[in-house]
Each structure stands twice: as structure tokens, then as C-alpha cells.
Write a protein that holds these residues in place. Structure first.
Motif, PDB file in Angstrom:
ATOM      1  N   ILE A  64      11.007   2.237   0.077  1.00 28.60           N
ATOM      2  CA  ILE A  64      10.168   3.206  -0.734  1.00 28.60           C
ATOM      3  C   ILE A  64      10.051   4.630  -0.021  1.00 28.60           C
ATOM      4  CG2 ILE A  64       7.572   3.524  -1.406  1.00 28.60           C
ATOM      5  CD1 ILE A  64       8.746   1.234  -3.060  1.00 28.60           C
ATOM      6  N   PRO A  65       9.935   4.686   1.052  1.00 30.60           N
ATOM      7  CA  PRO A  65      10.137   6.250   1.536  1.00 30.60           C
ATOM      8  C   PRO A  65      11.188   7.016   0.912  1.00 30.60           C
ATOM      9  CG  PRO A  65       9.259   4.927   3.344  1.00 30.60           C
ATOM     10  CD  PRO A  65       9.909   4.011   2.199  1.00 30.60           C
ATOM     11  N   SER A  66      12.463   6.250   0.942  1.00 28.19           N
ATOM     12  CA  SER A  66      13.630   7.150   0.292  1.00 28.19           C
ATOM     13  C   SER A  66      13.430   7.541  -1.015  1.00 28.19           C
ATOM     14  CB  SER A  66      14.953   6.351   0.578  1.00 28.19           C
ATOM     15  OG  SER A  66      15.111   6.062   1.869  1.00 28.19           O
ATOM     16  N   LEU A  67      12.987   6.346  -1.888  1.00 20.04           N
ATOM     17  CA  LEU A  67      12.605   6.908  -3.253  1.00 20.04           C
ATOM     18  C   LEU A  67      11.643   7.787  -3.370  1.00 20.04           C
ATOM     19  CD1 LEU A  67      12.735   3.000  -4.530  1.00 20.04           C
ATOM     20  CD2 LEU A  67      14.423   4.825  -4.953  1.00 20.04           C
ATOM     21  N   GLN A  68      10.370   7.817  -2.535  1.00 22.65           N
ATOM     22  CA  GLN A  68       9.571   9.107  -2.901  1.00 22.65           C
ATOM     23  C   GLN A  68      10.093  10.214  -2.489  1.00 22.65           C
ATOM     24  OE1 GLN A  68       6.611   7.067  -0.371  1.00 22.65           O
ATOM     25  NE2 GLN A  68       5.454   6.154  -1.941  1.00 22.65           N
ATOM     26  N   ALA A  69      10.949  10.182  -1.580  1.00 16.88           N
ATOM     27  CA  ALA A  69      11.416  11.421  -1.037  1.00 16.88           C
ATOM     28  C   ALA A  69      12.438  12.104  -2.109  1.00 16.88           C
ATOM     29  CB  ALA A  69      12.340  11.338   0.260  1.00 16.88           C
ATOM     30  N   LEU A  70      13.106  11.024  -2.782  1.00 16.69           N
ATOM     31  CA  LEU A  70      14.091  11.512  -3.891  1.00 16.69           C
ATOM     32  C   LEU A  70      13.362  11.969  -5.140  1.00 16.69           C
ATOM     33  CD1 LEU A  70      16.906  11.284  -4.965  1.00 16.69           C
ATOM     34  CD2 LEU A  70      16.394   8.875  -5.861  1.00 16.69           C
ATOM     35  N   ARG A  71      12.240  11.264  -5.334  1.00 18.27           N
ATOM     36  CA  ARG A  71      11.350  11.593  -6.647  1.00 18.27           C
ATOM     37  C   ARG A  71      10.771  13.021  -6.461  1.00 18.27           C
ATOM     38  NH1 ARG A  71       6.025   8.091  -7.512  1.00 18.27           N
ATOM     39  NH2 ARG A  71       5.562   9.508  -6.020  1.00 18.27           N
ATOM     40  N   SER A  72      10.259  13.413  -5.123  1.00 17.70           N
ATOM     41  CA  SER A  72       9.475  14.586  -5.063  1.00 17.70           C
ATOM     42  C   SER A  72      10.171  15.796  -5.211  1.00 17.70           C
ATOM     43  CB  SER A  72       8.890  14.572  -3.506  1.00 17.70           C
ATOM     44  OG  SER A  72      10.104  14.801  -2.650  1.00 17.70           O
ATOM     45  N   GLY A  73      11.703  15.616  -5.372  1.00 10.93           N
ATOM     46  CA  GLY A  73      12.551  16.598  -5.522  1.00 10.93           C
ATOM     47  C   GLY A  73      12.281  17.273  -6.822  1.00 10.93           C
ATOM     48  N   ALA A  75       9.962  15.505  -9.405  1.00 12.01           N
ATOM     49  CA  ALA A  75       8.810  14.857 -10.089  1.00 12.01           C
ATOM     50  C   ALA A  75       8.135  15.613 -11.083  1.00 12.01           C
ATOM     51  CB  ALA A  75       8.198  14.427  -9.009  1.00 12.01           C
ATOM     52  N   ALA A  76       7.986  16.806 -11.058  1.00 12.58           N
ATOM     53  CA  ALA A  76       7.294  17.430 -12.261  1.00 12.58           C
ATOM     54  C   ALA A  76       8.277  17.781 -13.338  1.00 12.58           C
ATOM     55  CB  ALA A  76       7.009  18.952 -11.779  1.00 12.58           C
ATOM     56  N   ASP A  77       9.452  17.361 -13.343  1.00 13.89           N
ATOM     57  CA  ASP A  77      10.316  17.427 -14.597  1.00 13.89           C
ATOM     58  C   ASP A  77      10.553  16.280 -15.397  1.00 13.89           C
ATOM     59  OD1 ASP A  77      10.709  20.296 -14.161  1.00 13.89           O
ATOM     60  OD2 ASP A  77      12.601  19.801 -12.850  1.00 13.89           O
ATOM     61  N   PHE A  78       9.661  14.958 -14.952  1.00 15.21           N
ATOM     62  CA  PHE A  78       9.842  13.812 -15.369  1.00 15.21           C
ATOM     63  C   PHE A  78       9.072  13.855 -16.777  1.00 15.21           C
ATOM     64  CE2 PHE A  78      11.478  11.861 -11.298  1.00 15.21           C
ATOM     65  CZ  PHE A  78      12.819  11.380 -11.726  1.00 15.21           C
ATOM     66  N   ASP A  79       9.515  13.313 -17.884  1.00 11.82           N
ATOM     67  CA  ASP A  79       8.760  13.310 -19.093  1.00 11.82           C
ATOM     68  C   ASP A  79       9.127  12.481 -19.849  1.00 11.82           C
ATOM     69  OD1 ASP A  79       7.271  14.007 -21.545  1.00 11.82           O
ATOM     70  OD2 ASP A  79       5.931  15.225 -20.171  1.00 11.82           O
ATOM     71  N   GLU A  80       8.406  11.630 -20.896  1.00  8.50           N
ATOM     72  CA  GLU A  80       9.213  10.838 -21.619  1.00  8.50           C
ATOM     73  C   GLU A  80       9.560  11.387 -22.950  1.00  8.50           C
ATOM     74  OE1 GLU A  80       4.784   9.901 -22.441  1.00  8.50           O
ATOM     75  OE2 GLU A  80       6.076  10.787 -21.246  1.00  8.50           O
ATOM     76  N   SER A  81       9.018  12.692 -23.153  1.00  6.26           N
ATOM     77  CA  SER A  81       9.366  13.614 -24.383  1.00  6.26           C
ATOM     78  C   SER A  81      10.575  14.197 -24.294  1.00  6.26           C
ATOM     79  CB  SER A  81       8.342  14.326 -24.853  1.00  6.26           C
ATOM     80  OG  SER A  81       8.060  15.268 -23.690  1.00  6.26           O
ATOM     81  N   LYS A  82      11.455  14.314 -23.034  1.00  8.18           N
ATOM     82  CA  LYS A  82      12.673  15.116 -23.035  1.00  8.18           C
ATOM     83  C   LYS A  82      13.699  14.274 -22.372  1.00  8.18           C
ATOM     84  CE  LYS A  82      10.895  17.747 -19.187  1.00  8.18           C
ATOM     85  NZ  LYS A  82      10.525  19.323 -18.744  1.00  8.18           N
ATOM     86  N   SER A 121       6.935   6.033 -12.193  1.00  8.97           N
ATOM     87  CA  SER A 121       5.858   6.176 -11.193  1.00  8.97           C
ATOM     88  C   SER A 121       5.527   7.467 -10.840  1.00  8.97           C
ATOM     89  CB  SER A 121       6.692   5.497  -9.793  1.00  8.97           C
ATOM     90  OG  SER A 121       7.874   6.542  -9.479  1.00  8.97           O
ATOM     91  N   ALA A 122       6.258   8.706 -11.138  1.00 16.00           N
ATOM     92  CA  ALA A 122       5.919   9.945 -10.925  1.00 16.00           C
ATOM     93  C   ALA A 122       4.800  10.258 -11.827  1.00 16.00           C
ATOM     94  CB  ALA A 122       6.974  10.977 -11.227  1.00 16.00           C
ATOM     95  N   LYS A 123       4.569   9.542 -13.052  1.00 15.20           N
ATOM     96  CA  LYS A 123       3.599   9.923 -14.043  1.00 15.20           C
ATOM     97  C   LYS A 123       2.352   9.182 -13.859  1.00 15.20           C
ATOM     98  CE  LYS A 123       3.104  11.415 -18.862  1.00 15.20           C
ATOM     99  NZ  LYS A 123       3.783  11.909 -20.024  1.00 15.20           N
ATOM    100  N   TYR A 124       2.587   7.923 -13.384  1.00 16.84           N
ATOM    101  CA  TYR A 124       1.497   6.912 -13.666  1.00 16.84           C
ATOM    102  C   TYR A 124       1.132   6.373 -12.256  1.00 16.84           C
ATOM    103  CZ  TYR A 124       2.688   7.229 -18.462  1.00 16.84           C
ATOM    104  OH  TYR A 124       2.909   7.375 -19.686  1.00 16.84           O
ATOM    105  N   GLY A 125       1.614   6.576 -11.090  1.00 19.30           N
ATOM    106  CA  GLY A 125       1.227   6.263  -9.822  1.00 19.30           C
ATOM    107  C   GLY A 125       2.589   6.068  -8.884  1.00 19.30           C
ATOM    108  N   ASP A 126       2.235   5.516  -7.594  1.00 20.28           N
ATOM    109  CA  ASP A 126       3.526   5.564  -6.600  1.00 20.28           C
ATOM    110  C   ASP A 126       4.078   4.534  -7.033  1.00 20.28           C
ATOM    111  OD1 ASP A 126       2.045   7.477  -4.936  1.00 20.28           O
ATOM    112  OD2 ASP A 126       0.743   6.195  -3.971  1.00 20.28           O
ATOM    113  N   VAL A 127       5.471   4.466  -6.315  1.00 24.39           N
ATOM    114  CA  VAL A 127       6.537   3.486  -6.625  1.00 24.39           C
ATOM    115  C   VAL A 127       5.957   2.325  -5.824  1.00 24.39           C
ATOM    116  CG1 VAL A 127       8.827   2.759  -6.092  1.00 24.39           C
ATOM    117  CG2 VAL A 127       8.183   5.067  -6.449  1.00 24.39           C
TER     118      VAL A 127
END
Length: 397
Positions: A64-73, A75-82, A121-127
Motif C-alpha cells: 500500500i505505501p508504494s501505491l500511495q506514493a505513486l498516486r501522490s505524484g 492524484a489531482a489529475d485523475f478524473d473519470e471525465s478525461k 482511490s484518489a477520488k473516493y478514499g485511500d487504497v
């Protein structure tokens, strides 16, 4: 937040009518197959995310820590509309050790999982810590929507795990479906998975996997048919590989070369799709044996049209001859040039006749499945509702 194991499934798809004509603005009818992809989601107490897809040889696990670190790079750009960005996908490839340009099913499936897991997980909660196992009745690479069924299952499972959609299965129920609003959310994220895998998909396959039944598609507009009869079919894979891109280009070339000949053929295919839609809607309200000869004739006419525009193949001609020898009617489904065909089975078609047709088709080197169209979309299951082979696959793997 989800705290218990879930089993869910999504159907594959076939094109009933409108192949290739749909590229040129005509109507296509896409239908859900009762061949499904199943996903089992379990909590994992080890602080890890595991995904297993034995059908394509995927067995991956990340902490989980590795995925969270990857996501933090990003995360703000994740969106289901694009759509996923090139940079995001390159980062995920590097993280997963996937070579640039890799198109093998196991590489694309892993990439889609990572993207959807991090984005949702970035949009709705932790991994969440979880173990995911996927098993499918659908062959890969056959134009039957296997990747979309996978993406729909992933979207529903990950959204459930993050608490973005409910877990609607109640005690004592065998199956359950999500609300229309929740299905719309599941479909939007499944489309993102399809974008990772295919780049620029139409959205039809994931919509069929989400809502099931049948959909009308024309010029980017997807309209679910309100009611669809569950028609029995034989689905046959000729095992002849083909390139959809090459076949689509070939049809375009024919249109440019013989516009006065080919354009009316595409208009006729469009009329077949619309006539079939009308017949299916009547059958849903008032099923009658008299409708089957009409559907069979539409199959025959459309198959001839598809040969005229250049997307037939000797293997498909052989499929049609073999089934015709048993009094059955067939057409290609999908891109053509090999691939798969569908054969309509009337209510009075005997089990002996079906088995004889399957035997003769298998003798040609083809694979056959007896199934139905108009199946339900993404569904949550209790263990008691699963077929024995599905339950075995999900408990023994």
C-alpha cells in the motif's frame, strides 16, 4: 468502506447487426452475451493489493505505501471525465515493469488495473488492502468485449471497496444490481479502463457490460433498448486472427472506389439494424415463433452484404455452410475477416441438432459456445447463485 468479500460479474458483447456500417454513421445493435467475466474481491490484512488473472497469466502484488506514493505524484489529475494522460501511463508502466509499447493482454490488464485502482482511490478514499481474482468465460482477442467486461468488473469492485457505490446484495438474495446513478458511475470508470487498453474506444462495449440487454449505437449516441428477448445462439470462434484496423480501411477503400455500389449496401445494413430492433421490441412485448424466420432472413441478408463490402472470410463461409446443413442461420459478428460468428437457435431447435452442429463446427477447428443474448449487465452475486465451474475457479485459484 467495504469490509466483506464480494463476487460480481459483467457480460461480454456481440454485434447483432451494423458491423462496419456503424463506422460510417449507420445504426449498430450491440447485445450482451451470457458469457461473463467474474471478479472476486476479498479484504487483505497484509497491507497489500494483489491481483490475479490466471487466464492471461497475471499474478501481481504491491504494498500500500508504494501505491500511495505513486498516486501522490499525479492524484489531482485523475478524473473519470478525461482520458489517462501519456505521462500517467508511462509512469505506471515504469512502476510495473511494463515495456513501452507492450500490447500483450497481461500487460494491458495490469496497466488498466493500476490506473483504475489509483484513480478511483484518489477520488473516493485511500487504497484499501485487497485481493482481486478475475476469471472469465470469454476468450480474449475475439472481439467479444472481454476487456470491457474486465474493466466493468474492476470499476464496480473498486468503487464498492472505496465506498463510492453501495453493496446492494441483501441477506438471502442470490443477485443484485446497482441503482441507475451508480451504474452510470461504474460505466464512466469502466470507460477509463477501456481507454487504457484500447486508446480510443467507442464506449459501446463497456456500456453493454454495465447495462446488459441490447444497445443501439449511432454516431456516438448510445441508446439502451428498453426490453430485449433472451435469444438463444451458438457463438463460434473460427480462431482466424484478423486486424480490425485493416478491415475498416478496406471498406473505406471500397467506398471510395465504388461509391454508387457500396453506399447503398451500407444503407441496407442500416435498414437491417433498424428492422431487427423493431422485431426485438415486438418480441419483448409479444413473443411468437413467427418472428424467428424474420430474424433468420435478416441474418442471411446481412451476411451477404458483409461479404460484398469485403469483410467476409472462407472460414466464415464454412461456418455458414455447416450451420445451414443443420437448418440454422448464421452471420459474422464484429470485424469479420475471421473472428467470430453467431447462429440463431429457434425455441424449437432440438438439443440433438445443436450438438450435431457444434460437433461439425469443432471438426473444422472452431470453438463453440451455446449461450444467449440480452443477458443482464454488471451484477453482484451470492456464492449460492454461481455456476459450479465458476465457484470452483474462484475458490480453488
Amino acid at each position: 468502506m467495504w469490509e466483506r468479500g464480494l463476487v460480481l460479474s459483467a457480460p461480454g458483447k456481440a454485434i447483432l447487426h451494423g458491423e462496419h456500417a456503424v463506422v460510417h454513421g449507420k445504426v449498430a445493435l450491440a447485445v450482451a452475451l451470457d458469457l461473463r467475466t467474474f471478479l472476486r474481491l476479498r479484504p487483505c490484512a497484509e497491507g497489500r493489493v494483489c491481483v490475479r488473472l490466471p487466464g492471461v497469466g497475471v499474478l501481481r502484488s504491491w504494498d500500500i505505501p508504494s501505491l500511495q506514493a505513486l498516486r501522490s505524484g499525479f492524484a489531482a489529475d485523475f478524473d473519470e471525465s478525461k482520458p489517462p494522460s501519456v505521462e500517467q501511463l508511462d509512469t505506471l508502466r515504469e512502476f510495473a515493469g511494463i515495456a513501452a509499447g507492450a500490447t500483450a493482454p497481461e500487460s494491458l490488464a495490469t496497466l488498466a488495473f493500476l490506473y483504475m485502482c489509483l484513480a478511483i482511490s484518489a477520488k473516493y478514499g485511500d487504497v484499501p488492502s485487497m485481493d482481486i481474482l478475475v476469471w472469465s468465460e470469454l476468450p480474449t482477442g475475439a472481439g467479444l468485449g472481454s476487456s470491457a467486461a474486465y474493466s466493468v468488473c474492476l470499476a464496480a469492485a473498486l468503487l464498492s471497496a472505496c465506498g463510492a457505490v453501495s453493496c446492494p446484495l441483501k441477506e438471502g438474495e442470490s443477485t443484485a444490481r446497482w441503482t441507475e446513478e451508480e451504474l452510470t458511475l461504474i460505466n464512466s470508470w469502466a470507460f477509463q479502463g477501456e481507454r487504457v487498453i484500447h486508446g480510443n474506444p467507442s464506449g459501446v462495449d463497456n456500456a453493454v457490460g454495465t447495462w446488459g440487454g441490447a444497445l443501439r449505437y449511432q454516431s456516438g449516441k448510445i441508446t439502451p433498448l428498453k426490453r430485449v428477448p433472451a435469444l438463444r445462439i451458438l457463438l463460434t470462434n473460427t480462431n482466424v486472427p484478423r486486424s480490425t484496423k485493416v478491415l475498416v480501411a478496406g471498406v473505406k477503400e471500397k467506398i471510395l472506389k465504388f461509391p454508387a455500389i457500396i453506399k447503398p449496401v451500407l444503407d441496407s445494413i442500416d435498414a437491417i439494424s433498424q428492422e431487427c430492433q423493431s422485431v426485438l421490441e415486438v418480441m419483448s412485448a409479444n413473443p411468437s415463433p413467427e418472428h424467428y424466420p424474420v430474424l433468420e432472413e435478416l441474418f442471411d441478408i446481412n451476411q451477404h452484404h458483409l461479404n460484398v463490402i469485403g469483410v467476409g472470410h472462407p472460414s466464415l463461409d464454412r461456418l455458414c455452410r455447416v450451420t445451414a446443413s443443420h437448418g440454422l442461420h448464421s452471420k459474422l459478428t464484429g470485424a469479420g475477416g475471421g473472428g467470430c460468428g453467431i447462429t440463431l437457435l429457434r425455441p424449437d431447435t432440438s438439443a440433438l441438432a445443436v450438438e450435431a452442429a457444434k460437433r461439425d463446427l469443432c471438426a473444422c477447428g472452431f470453438e463453440c459456445w451455446e449461450t444467449s443474448i440480452g443477458a443482464p449487465g454488471v451484477t453482484l452475486h451470492s456464492s449460492s447463485s454461481l455456476k459450479a465451474e465458476v465457484l470452483h475457479a474462484l475458490t480453488e485459484s
